[in-house]
Write a protein that holds these residues in place. Structure first.
Motif, PDB file in Angstrom:
ATOM      1  N   GLY A 275       0.815  -1.205   0.000  1.00 59.14           N
ATOM      2  CA  GLY A 275       0.000   0.000   0.000  1.00 59.14           C
ATOM      3  C   GLY A 275       0.852   1.259   0.000  1.00 59.14           C
ATOM      4  O   GLY A 275       1.973   1.279   0.531  1.00 59.14           O
ATOM      5  N   ILE A 276       0.322   2.316  -0.578  1.00 61.25           N
ATOM      6  CA  ILE A 276       1.068   3.567  -0.706  1.00 61.25           C
ATOM      7  C   ILE A 276       1.502   4.137   0.648  1.00 61.25           C
ATOM      8  O   ILE A 276       2.668   4.515   0.811  1.00 61.25           O
ATOM      9  N   PRO A 277       0.640   4.200   1.663  1.00 57.15           N
ATOM     10  CA  PRO A 277       1.093   4.746   2.950  1.00 57.15           C
ATOM     11  C   PRO A 277       2.251   3.963   3.558  1.00 57.15           C
ATOM     12  O   PRO A 277       3.234   4.565   4.029  1.00 57.15           O
ATOM     13  N   GLN A 278       2.162   2.638   3.556  1.00 59.65           N
ATOM     14  CA  GLN A 278       3.232   1.843   4.153  1.00 59.65           C
ATOM     15  C   GLN A 278       4.520   1.945   3.353  1.00 59.65           C
ATOM     16  O   GLN A 278       5.611   2.014   3.928  1.00 59.65           O
ATOM     17  N   LEU A 279       4.409   1.965   2.031  1.00 54.47           N
ATOM     18  CA  LEU A 279       5.608   2.101   1.209  1.00 54.47           C
ATOM     19  C   LEU A 279       6.267   3.460   1.437  1.00 54.47           C
ATOM     20  O   LEU A 279       7.510   3.562   1.436  1.00 54.47           O
ATOM     21  N   PHE A 280       5.479   4.492   1.637  1.00 61.32           N
ATOM     22  CA  PHE A 280       6.046   5.793   1.994  1.00 61.32           C
ATOM     23  C   PHE A 280       6.762   5.701   3.341  1.00 61.32           C
ATOM     24  O   PHE A 280       7.882   6.201   3.498  1.00 61.32           O
ATOM     25  N   ASP A 281       6.115   5.073   4.330  1.00 61.57           N
ATOM     26  CA  ASP A 281       6.733   4.929   5.648  1.00 61.57           C
ATOM     27  C   ASP A 281       8.060   4.190   5.559  1.00 61.57           C
ATOM     28  O   ASP A 281       9.059   4.585   6.193  1.00 61.57           O
ATOM     29  N   LYS A 282       8.094   3.102   4.777  1.00 67.73           N
ATOM     30  CA  LYS A 282       9.322   2.329   4.635  1.00 67.73           C
ATOM     31  C   LYS A 282      10.415   3.145   3.945  1.00 67.73           C
ATOM     32  O   LYS A 282      11.606   3.019   4.275  1.00 67.73           O
ATOM     33  N   THR A 283      10.027   3.968   2.984  1.00 63.80           N
ATOM     34  CA  THR A 283      11.004   4.810   2.303  1.00 63.80           C
ATOM     35  C   THR A 283      11.588   5.834   3.263  1.00 63.80           C
ATOM     36  O   THR A 283      12.808   6.072   3.287  1.00 63.80           O
ATOM     37  N   LEU A 284      10.734   6.445   4.075  1.00 65.35           N
ATOM     38  CA  LEU A 284      11.207   7.409   5.064  1.00 65.35           C
ATOM     39  C   LEU A 284      12.123   6.731   6.087  1.00 65.35           C
ATOM     40  O   LEU A 284      13.145   7.305   6.492  1.00 65.35           O
ATOM     41  N   ASP A 285      11.779   5.506   6.497  1.00 63.35           N
ATOM     42  CA  ASP A 285      12.635   4.758   7.424  1.00 63.35           C
ATOM     43  C   ASP A 285      14.012   4.510   6.805  1.00 63.35           C
ATOM     44  O   ASP A 285      15.036   4.647   7.476  1.00 63.35           O
ATOM     45  N   ALA A 286      14.015   4.128   5.526  1.00 58.49           N
ATOM     46  CA  ALA A 286      15.286   3.867   4.850  1.00 58.49           C
ATOM     47  C   ALA A 286      16.130   5.132   4.771  1.00 58.49           C
ATOM     48  O   ALA A 286      17.374   5.071   4.902  1.00 58.49           O
ATOM     49  N   MET A 287      15.495   6.263   4.553  1.00 60.54           N
ATOM     50  CA  MET A 287      16.240   7.523   4.503  1.00 60.54           C
ATOM     51  C   MET A 287      16.910   7.822   5.836  1.00 60.54           C
ATOM     52  O   MET A 287      17.984   8.432   5.873  1.00 60.54           O
ATOM     53  N   GLU A 288      16.278   7.394   6.915  1.00 62.97           N
ATOM     54  CA  GLU A 288      16.884   7.588   8.237  1.00 62.97           C
ATOM     55  C   GLU A 288      18.108   6.688   8.427  1.00 62.97           C
ATOM     56  O   GLU A 288      19.078   7.066   9.086  1.00 62.97           O
ATOM     57  N   MET A 289      18.067   5.499   7.846  1.00 60.01           N
ATOM     58  CA  MET A 289      19.133   4.512   8.047  1.00 60.01           C
ATOM     59  C   MET A 289      20.260   4.604   7.028  1.00 60.01           C
ATOM     60  O   MET A 289      21.393   4.200   7.304  1.00 60.01           O
ATOM     61  N   ALA A 290      19.963   5.103   5.832  1.00 62.90           N
ATOM     62  CA  ALA A 290      20.892   4.991   4.709  1.00 62.90           C
ATOM     63  C   ALA A 290      22.165   5.804   4.930  1.00 62.90           C
ATOM     64  O   ALA A 290      22.132   6.950   5.387  1.00 62.90           O
ATOM     65  N   ALA A 291      23.266   5.180   4.568  1.00 63.38           N
ATOM     66  CA  ALA A 291      24.578   5.826   4.682  1.00 63.38           C
ATOM     67  C   ALA A 291      24.891   6.610   3.408  1.00 63.38           C
ATOM     68  O   ALA A 291      24.096   6.646   2.457  1.00 63.38           O
ATOM     69  N   ASP A 292      26.061   7.229   3.379  1.00 66.57           N
ATOM     70  CA  ASP A 292      26.507   7.951   2.194  1.00 66.57           C
ATOM     71  C   ASP A 292      26.537   7.026   0.983  1.00 66.57           C
ATOM     72  O   ASP A 292      26.881   5.853   1.090  1.00 66.57           O
ATOM     73  N   ARG A 293      26.174   7.547  -0.166  1.00 69.20           N
ATOM     74  CA  ARG A 293      26.184   6.859  -1.461  1.00 69.20           C
ATOM     75  C   ARG A 293      25.205   5.684  -1.531  1.00 69.20           C
ATOM     76  O   ARG A 293      25.318   4.806  -2.371  1.00 69.20           O
ATOM     77  N   ALA A 294      24.223   5.689  -0.651  1.00 71.09           N
ATOM     78  CA  ALA A 294      23.189   4.649  -0.691  1.00 71.09           C
ATOM     79  C   ALA A 294      22.200   4.936  -1.818  1.00 71.09           C
ATOM     80  O   ALA A 294      21.949   6.086  -2.186  1.00 71.09           O
ATOM     81  N   LEU A 295      21.633   3.860  -2.363  1.00 73.50           N
ATOM     82  CA  LEU A 295      20.525   3.931  -3.307  1.00 73.50           C
ATOM     83  C   LEU A 295      19.294   3.363  -2.624  1.00 73.50           C
ATOM     84  O   LEU A 295      19.314   2.225  -2.152  1.00 73.50           O
ATOM     85  N   ILE A 296      18.233   4.159  -2.551  1.00 73.98           N
ATOM     86  CA  ILE A 296      16.946   3.721  -2.011  1.00 73.98           C
ATOM     87  C   ILE A 296      15.976   3.659  -3.177  1.00 73.98           C
ATOM     88  O   ILE A 296      15.768   4.655  -3.869  1.00 73.98           O
ATOM     89  N   MET A 297      15.395   2.497  -3.406  1.00 70.28           N
ATOM     90  CA  MET A 297      14.551   2.292  -4.580  1.00 70.28           C
ATOM     91  C   MET A 297      13.226   1.689  -4.141  1.00 70.28           C
ATOM     92  O   MET A 297      13.189   0.610  -3.541  1.00 70.28           O
ATOM     93  N   THR A 298      12.126   2.381  -4.427  1.00 68.35           N
ATOM     94  CA  THR A 298      10.801   1.943  -4.015  1.00 68.35           C
ATOM     95  C   THR A 298       9.883   1.829  -5.215  1.00 68.35           C
ATOM     96  O   THR A 298       9.836   2.734  -6.056  1.00 68.35           O
TER      97      THR A 298
END
Length: 405
Positions: A275-298
């Motif tokens: 679902g769109i809300p949960q996928l947004f939440d997971k993307t925001l969580d990944a942004m909190e965890m991601a290190a330099d030069r990370a790729l986040i793909m949703t």
């Protein structure tokens, strides 16, 4: 240090591609037609939403300008200019209009071969394939064996499936073999096991994916698919952007069905979501965890699976507005050197005939606190997206496409 957040709005096309005539899709325009439909006043019919399409954040990033660049026509209520970032249009070179084709090309690897497809007749599958599948999977037989909408065929055959233990097998215009089965009566692990067998049998036929479609409920009125879908997919023919970033020692967050689409290749963090809300939440969580030069793909699959294939125009419009309403949350979390890219893998115009994908061009919307605004033009391949991200992350250029940064 730079990071990249790539959001794929599954099926949000912006006008027929130059070769749309080969697919019967001349005149298709997913986003544009939804915008026109909403502005027509018919959106009140189901009480889901009303009035012109309200997507101020996408519009500020240039969705209206991208559609006008793609089609020559500006949809009602959208702006002909972008107020921030850069906008452009992506044009696919891979054949077909499948999910893997679009995603692989976005990640820098156009598909160099023709996918295999099943006949549009009924039965859709060869007797030899089904006989071997039934024998190896130790099944009493199968139901379906035709082209179908997943929700429709589950409603029609779900009760018989529970009674007989026969899985529901179906396909579509895409290169897929789909298997629906009840999570508890049939068993989720057993569904995955028989999908693995089906994948081994269909991979030599160049069928792109075998998709496990689990559902719950006890009768046709209560059946619903769950978030435990799993795609068993042919691997890309060469390293994608995901592989290249992983090989450089960087993180790759695959959110939603991304990992399945790339057969798990190049993924360091697999994150499921529905679902769109949960996928947004997971993307925001990944942004909190991601290190330099990370790729986040949703991958935001609901646009395609819930509304495009079902030809649900008001539902699709509401989903676009929901996505738009949450965009500021991602933008507010961007670091100075973060790059946000919004794009799509194909079209699925809910005002079009049939229930399948449409061969369309896609939007390319870029934003970064450190990026000036401007126009990217019409790109000759989706691979330009992957090469631009590679450039942003400091990776060497790949074999296909070129950076627009």
């Amino acid at each position: 240090m730079p990071r990249a957040i790539l959001c794929i709005l599954d099926s949000v096309g912006i006008g027929g591609a130059p070769d749309a005539d080969k697919y019967g899709d001349v005149g298709s325009n997913t986003f544009g037609h939804i915008s026109e439909w909403a502005a027509s006043g018919r959106a009140d019919r189901d009480g889901l939403r009303s009035g012109p399409l309200h997507v101020p954040n996408l519009d500020a990033l240039g969705i209206g300008a991208a559609i006008q660049l793609s089609t020559g026509t500006l949809p009602p209520g959208l702006s002909p200019t972008a107020k921030g970032g850069r906008f452009g249009v992506g044009r696919e070179v891979s054949k077909g209009k499948d999910t893997p084709s679009g995603h692989w090309e976005i990640a820098g690897v156009p598909v160099p071969f023709e996918w295999g497809y099943f006949a549009e007749s009924e039965p859709a599958f060869s007797p030899h394939l089904i006989a071997e599948f039934v024998e190896r999977a130790k099944l009493p037989g199968i139901l379906g064996d035709k082209h179908a909408s997943g929700t429709d065929i589950i409603a029609a055959m779900g009760e018989e499936h529970i009674r007989t233990g026969k899985p529901i097998c179906y396909t579509s215009i895409d290169s897929v073999f789909q298997i629906a089965a009840h999570e508890t009566h049939f068993g989720l692990d057993r569904l995955y096991d028989i999908c693995q067998i089906a994948f081994e049998l269909t991979a030599p036929m160049m069928i792109g994916r075998v998709i496990a479609r689990p559902f719950i409920g006890e009768d046709a009125t209560s059946f619903r698919r769950t978030g435990n879908r799993r795609d068993f997919a042919i691997a890309p023919p060469e390293p994608t952007l995901l592989d290249r970033n992983q090989a450089a020692g960087n993180q790759v967050y695959a959110i939603g069905k991304i990992s399945d689409i790339y057969a798990g290749h190049g993924v360091t963090h697999k994150i499921k979501g529905t679902g769109i809300p949960q996928l947004f939440d997971k993307t925001l969580d990944a942004m909190e965890m991601a290190a330099d030069r990370a790729l986040i793909m949703t991958n935001f699959v609901d646009f395609d699976s819930e509304y495009g294939h079902r030809r649900d125009v008001p539902g699709y419009a509401a989903a676009l507005e929901l996505f738009d309403s949450r965009l500021p949350e991602i933008i507010s979390k961007l670091l100075q050197d973060d790059l946000l890219i919004l794009t799509a893998d194909h079209g699925n115009d809910p005002t079009w005939t049939g229930t399948d994908h449409t061969r369309e061009q896609v939007p390319i919307l870029l934003f970064s606190p450190s990026l000036s605004q401007g126009e990217l033009g019409i790109r000759s391949t989706f691979a330009d997206i992957g090469e631009s991200i590679a450039h942003w992350l400091g990776l060497p250029p790949g074999r296909h496409g070129r950076s627009f940064l």
